[in-house]
Write a protein that holds these residues in place. Structure first.
Motif, PDB file in Angstrom:
ATOM      1  N   LYS A  56      -0.622  -5.112 -10.805  1.00 64.37           N
ATOM      2  CA  LYS A  56       0.717  -4.628 -10.498  1.00 64.37           C
ATOM      3  C   LYS A  56       1.058  -4.885  -9.030  1.00 64.37           C
ATOM      4  CE  LYS A  56       3.936  -1.128 -10.677  1.00 64.37           C
ATOM      5  NZ  LYS A  56       4.258   0.226 -10.426  1.00 64.37           N
ATOM      6  N   ARG A  57       0.056  -4.641  -8.174  1.00 61.80           N
ATOM      7  CA  ARG A  57       0.280  -4.872  -6.747  1.00 61.80           C
ATOM      8  C   ARG A  57       0.613  -6.341  -6.486  1.00 61.80           C
ATOM      9  NH1 ARG A  57      -2.228  -0.698  -3.509  1.00 61.80           N
ATOM     10  NH2 ARG A  57      -2.862   0.909  -4.976  1.00 61.80           N
ATOM     11  N   ALA A  60       0.831  -1.203   0.000  1.00 62.82           N
ATOM     12  CA  ALA A  60       0.000   0.000   0.000  1.00 62.82           C
ATOM     13  C   ALA A  60       0.865   1.253   0.000  1.00 62.82           C
ATOM     14  CB  ALA A  60      -0.926   0.003   1.209  1.00 62.82           C
ATOM     15  N   ASN A  61       2.103   1.148   0.526  1.00 64.54           N
ATOM     16  CA  ASN A  61       2.974   2.315   0.571  1.00 64.54           C
ATOM     17  C   ASN A  61       3.978   2.340  -0.579  1.00 64.54           C
ATOM     18  OD1 ASN A  61       2.141   3.474   3.180  1.00 64.54           O
ATOM     19  ND2 ASN A  61       2.749   1.450   3.868  1.00 64.54           N
ATOM     20  N   LEU A  62       4.031   1.253  -1.316  1.00 63.53           N
ATOM     21  CA  LEU A  62       5.031   1.144  -2.375  1.00 63.53           C
ATOM     22  C   LEU A  62       4.557   1.705  -3.693  1.00 63.53           C
ATOM     23  CD1 LEU A  62       6.734  -2.320  -2.042  1.00 63.53           C
ATOM     24  CD2 LEU A  62       7.814  -0.144  -2.442  1.00 63.53           C
ATOM     25  N   VAL A  63       3.253   1.740  -3.876  1.00 62.00           N
ATOM     26  CA  VAL A  63       2.722   2.219  -5.148  1.00 62.00           C
ATOM     27  C   VAL A  63       1.673   3.280  -4.866  1.00 62.00           C
ATOM     28  CG1 VAL A  63       3.152   0.074  -6.380  1.00 62.00           C
ATOM     29  CG2 VAL A  63       1.005   0.379  -5.178  1.00 62.00           C
ATOM     30  N   GLY A  64       1.391   4.113  -5.830  1.00 61.03           N
ATOM     31  CA  GLY A  64       0.362   5.129  -5.686  1.00 61.03           C
ATOM     32  C   GLY A  64      -1.009   4.485  -5.581  1.00 61.03           C
ATOM     33  N   ILE A  65      -1.981   5.268  -5.110  1.00 63.24           N
ATOM     34  CA  ILE A  65      -3.290   4.706  -4.796  1.00 63.24           C
ATOM     35  C   ILE A  65      -4.000   4.199  -6.053  1.00 63.24           C
ATOM     36  CG2 ILE A  65      -4.565   6.889  -4.935  1.00 63.24           C
ATOM     37  CD1 ILE A  65      -5.999   5.980  -2.341  1.00 63.24           C
ATOM     38  N   GLN A  66      -3.696   4.756  -7.224  1.00 66.45           N
ATOM     39  CA  GLN A  66      -4.431   4.327  -8.413  1.00 66.45           C
ATOM     40  C   GLN A  66      -3.720   3.227  -9.212  1.00 66.45           C
ATOM     41  OE1 GLN A  66      -6.003   7.620 -10.692  1.00 66.45           O
ATOM     42  NE2 GLN A  66      -6.840   8.580  -8.881  1.00 66.45           N
ATOM     43  N   SER A  67      -2.696   2.608  -8.620  1.00 65.27           N
ATOM     44  CA  SER A  67      -2.034   1.518  -9.336  1.00 65.27           C
ATOM     45  C   SER A  67      -2.954   0.307  -9.440  1.00 65.27           C
ATOM     46  CB  SER A  67      -0.771   1.107  -8.598  1.00 65.27           C
ATOM     47  OG  SER A  67       0.180   2.097  -8.731  1.00 65.27           O
TER      48      SER A  67
END
Lengths: 326, 527
Positions: A46-47, A35-42
């Motif tokens: 990808k996650r 949750a902290n590694l990628v932006g909220i709209q990823s």
């Protein structure tokens, strides 16, 4: 002697392994690093891909084994948040914490021991009373409050000292020091006092009560009866005999000064490992958190070992014991 | 020693330059509660980092002070066919190291932003291909018709191909190979400021790029910038009041009055683009964490409207936010594309109406449910939830509040393990279309996980698809209005407010406060 040290080192490894295991099992509760590694709209794909590639889908024991096997090779991975090697981040941050902690410890010892002796020898003087009641503030106020009070008075009101940071630092090889510049020294004052205050009080009270205890014993009376000077009695006999518990406590406290510099570092934005740890917790930066905990555990272990060895030199009884055995 | 030498060297150079450019060197010292994620502009798509990077690197089109698009590295563009955009690039633009900016840099940057390890998916995900036509012309081909491509790529800044390749930074950092990437600590852009030194989490120093192509059109006097992240609210405030900072944000809500009364600084407030709202589970047949068994009361529109009307938004504004919020009726802030003031009204706060709706729906005595809430993400997030819990208690709904750090909260929300929650949303492309696509289409119909309650309405889903590719602005707006109108009638969400942007600025510093919370150093003047 050698076997004693070897046994302690072996014990230390077990302790470190336990610390690593406990801290690791806690990480499952701090939240999702992705949750902290990628932006909220990823996207979700990808996650998931990232989670898989970082091995976060593996069982905790598997992740732990991987961490330990890497740590043994001194590989601590890449920080999720900063995308840099954890080892280089810690190497950068550690001098700040060590300078602060060691200065605080010196401050605590340098003021705590003399104050303890003074208040023990001059129990009824008004100055002793002042010091003793003043020291209550040191133990009863939480660290962050003292820090904020200092900032309020010396930074906001009088503009004397900086409220945050380390000032200008000079690089001596791998070590960054703030001790060589004026702004660096100024920046050190308030954090060092904040961090030292509690320890100072503790040491002073400990020395005082141990001194009072020892001063009541028979051999001190005999020493006085022999006509030895006050100086010899107080410092040669009484003080030496109070030192064993003081060393134990100081040693343990040095470890906790380093470990609990976290709060002081947060208040003063002191760029040390404690602040790094807090930032890592907020961002669930597992490689940084685990390495930090391991580092702190190793500090405690090393300090304890040193303390054990110090007893040897301070307390002749321990040496006698060994002579008898051999 | 290296850093120090670099620093003094750069300061000396800066000092030399300034003599020519303006009367004296003006250093702008500011603080944010966190740090820029990385010097690699594609490492993390997060507002503060994106904004910071836009001072060093530049996009093809950028936003001005009022969030209107204007040319940046591209001077003009036109639609060749419905999915091909042709951009003409600005002549004579140089990177900080002297390299010339041209079409292959654009191609390189977009490909790099699409690579694994970059977090630019929401900006470049819809780009099928980038082609160099000639050194000054680039074609961007989108996968579908995209009427808001310019907004989508406005946060995407351009990197230097030669520089990245020469330094082994042609690909973004890979967390798995235990190797660092040059771009994590270094940057080379075309923007008004260049990176001097970078100590992550400690200090980042920039200095003016006097060769910036747009220098003649801007009036600012900042020549050096120092960013020091300060996490502790009290320390950040103290550092500003003691004169060690020129600007800091966010200004803690509890310190706003103190700062304004201090006489040395003041707080600039304005509505932010992020809307805070409550979401409700409308997909499960049985509500989780609730006293109601066998059914889901939140599936009933009357219950959702009862919740809505039980919330006294003015009380939240005055008591919890201390005035620093703008109550909202839409999940879209004013100033964002597609906003329509006429639709921004709220269902009225009315406890009696709320109780009646609940008893009509069969819950005259209310029921129990859990409210999930982050506690370190938005301004006063946990306190807002506490206030909501208190207000719902007045109509008999007993709320069990679970406030957790964002890392825990978001993990729970992603899997919809939630019955009611508080979330904030700001569309990356500043447009209503993506709000609808992300929040108002149920996962079953191809919607996204952020629709945590699974709200859905067949017509809204249909409209969402149409909005994505409608190029006629007027038609598009009427579709957006229709979709938001339906969501409001359904009470798919309960919008709360836009929290206030809150920048605390030392007296003597003037700055343009952009509604997207982006601090651009070329809007700053220091007296």
């Amino acid at each position: 002697m050698i076997s004693f040290i070897l046994a302690r080192v072996l014990q230390s490894f077990v302790v470190m392994l336990c610390v690593a295991a406990i801290s690791f099992s806690l990480f499952t509760y701090v939240g999702d690093p992705i949750a902290n590694l990628v932006g909220i709209q990823s996207s979700d794909e990808k996650r998931e891909e990232l989670r898989e590639s970082l091995g976060l889908n593996d069982a905790v024991p598997v992740q732990f084994a991987r961490f330990v096997s890497r740590a043994v090779r001194m590989e601590f991975g890449i920080s999720y948040q900063q995308k840099r090697k954890v080892s280089s981040i810690i190497a950068e941050r550690l001098p700040a914490t060590l300078e602060l902690s060691i200065l605080s410890a010196l401050l605590a010892l340098g003021i705590g021991i003399p104050a303890g002796i003074y208040t023990a020898l001059h129990r009824e003087s008004w100055f002793s009373h002042l010091v003793l009641s003043g020291s209550l503030i040191g133990v009863s106020l939480p660290t962050f409050l003292i820090g904020i009070l200092l900032i309020f008075v010396f930074s906001v009101q009088f503009h004397l000292l900086p409220s945050f940071g380390r000032g200008e630092v000079v690089q001596l090889g791998f070590w960054s020091t703030g001790l060589l510049t004026e702004s660096g020294l100024k920046a050190l004052i308030m954090p060092a006092i904040t961090l030292a205050l509690f320890q100072m009080t503790l040491i002073m009270r400990l020395v005082r009560s141990e001194m009072l205890e020892v001063l009541r014993t028979d051999y001190i009376k005999f020493a006085r009866a022999r006509g030895l000077s006050n100086r010899t009695v107080h410092f040669g006999y009484a003080l030496m005999n109070t030192l064993v518990p003081v060393i134990t406590i100081t040693g343990l406290q040095l470890g906790s000064i380093i470990a609990f510099a976290i709060i002081t570092e947060t208040v003063f934005q002191w760029p040390g490992v404690g602040l790094m740890f807090i930032q890592a917790i907020n961002e669930v930066d597992i490689p940084v958190m685990s390495t930090y905990l391991l580092l702190i555990a190793s500090f405690f272990v090393i300090i304890n070992l040193t303390v054990d060895l110090l007893y040897y030199f301070v307390d002749p009884r321990l040496r006698v014991g060994r002579d008898v055995k051999t | 020693m290296n850093k120090i030498i670099k620093l003094t060297g750069a300061l000396a150079v800066a000092a030399g330059l300034t003599a020519a450019v303006s009367a004296q060197a003006e250093t702008f010292r500011f603080s944010f509660q966190g740090d820029v994620a990385s010097m690699d502009p594609y490492a993390l798509a997060e507002n503060f980092s994106n904004a910071f990077h836009s001072n060093i690197h530049e996009p093809l089109v950028r936003y001005d002070e009022n969030l209107q698009l204007e040319p940046s590295l591209a001077v003009s563009w036109k639609l060749e066919n419905p999915t091909t955009w042709r951009f003409t690039l600005r002549e004579g633009v140089k990177f900080h190291n002297g390299n010339t900016f041209d079409a292959d840099d654009v191609v390189f940057s977009i490909k790099r932003a699409q690579a694994d390890g970059a977090d630019m998916g929401s900006f470049v995900g819809g780009i099928a291909d980038v082609k160099e036509v000639d050194a000054r012309t680039v074609d961007i081909v989108t996968t579908e018709v995209n009427p808001i491509l310019l907004n989508t790529i406005a946060p995407l800044v351009m990197m230097d191909k030669q520089w990245a390749e020469a330094n082994g930074a042609a690909e973004p950092v890979d967390l798995n190979n235990n190797k660092e990437n040059y771009s994590t600590l270094h940057a080379n852009g075309t923007g008004p400021f260049k990176l001097v030194s970078r100590e992550p989490g400690v200090k980042t120093v920039l200095t003016l790029n006097k060769d910036w192509w747009d220098m003649g059109n801007q009036s600012f006097n900042v020549t050096d910038v120092i960013l020091t992240p300060i996490g502790s609210d009290a320390t950040r405030t103290a550092a500003l009041l003691s004169g060690e900072l020129d600007l800091m944000f966010p200004a803690p809500v509890q310190d706003v009055k103190r700062i304004n009364d201090s006489g040395v600084a003041m707080v600039l407030q304005g509505p932010e683009l992020r809307t805070i709202f409550l979401g409700m589970d409308q997909e499960r047949d049985e509500l989780l964490y609730s006293s109601v068994k066998g059914k889901n009361p939140l599936k009933d529109q009357r219950v959702r409207q009862a919740f809505y009307q039980a919330i006294d938004i003015e009380a939240i504004k005055s008591k919890v936010m201390r005035g620093a919020s703008t109550p909202a009726g839409l999940l879209l802030a004013p100033k964002l594309g597609g906003f329509n003031e006429a639709l921004n009204g709220r269902h009225a706060y009315d406890v009696a109406a709320s109780k009646k709706l609940l008893s009509d729906a069969g819950y005259p005595d209310g029921f129990d449910l859990q409210l999930d809430c982050p506690n370190n993400r938005y301004v006063n997030d946990e306190q807002i939830c506490q206030a909501v819990a208190g207000m719902l208690a007045r109509v008999g709904v007993n709320v069990n509040l679970l406030a957790q750090p964002k890392s825990k909260f978001f993990a729970k929300l992603k899997v919809h393990d939630i019955s009611m929650y508080l979330l904030g949303w700001i569309p990356d492309d500043q447009d209503a279309g993506s709000v609808i696509a992300h929040l108002m289409v149920p996962p079953a119909d191809g919607g996204l996980a952020w629709n945590g309650g699974g709200y859905g309405n067949a017509r809204v889903t249909e409209l969402s698809r149409m909005i994505t590719s409608e190029t006629d602005a007027k038609k598009r707006q009427s579709m957006i209005d229709e979709a938001f109108g339906l969501v409001k009638a359904d009470v798919g969400y309960i919008p709360l407010h836009q929290q206030a942007l809150s920048w605390a600025v030392r007296n003597g510093v003037t700055v343009a406060q952009r509604a997207d919370n982006a601090l651009q150093f070329w809007y700053i003047n220091i007296k």
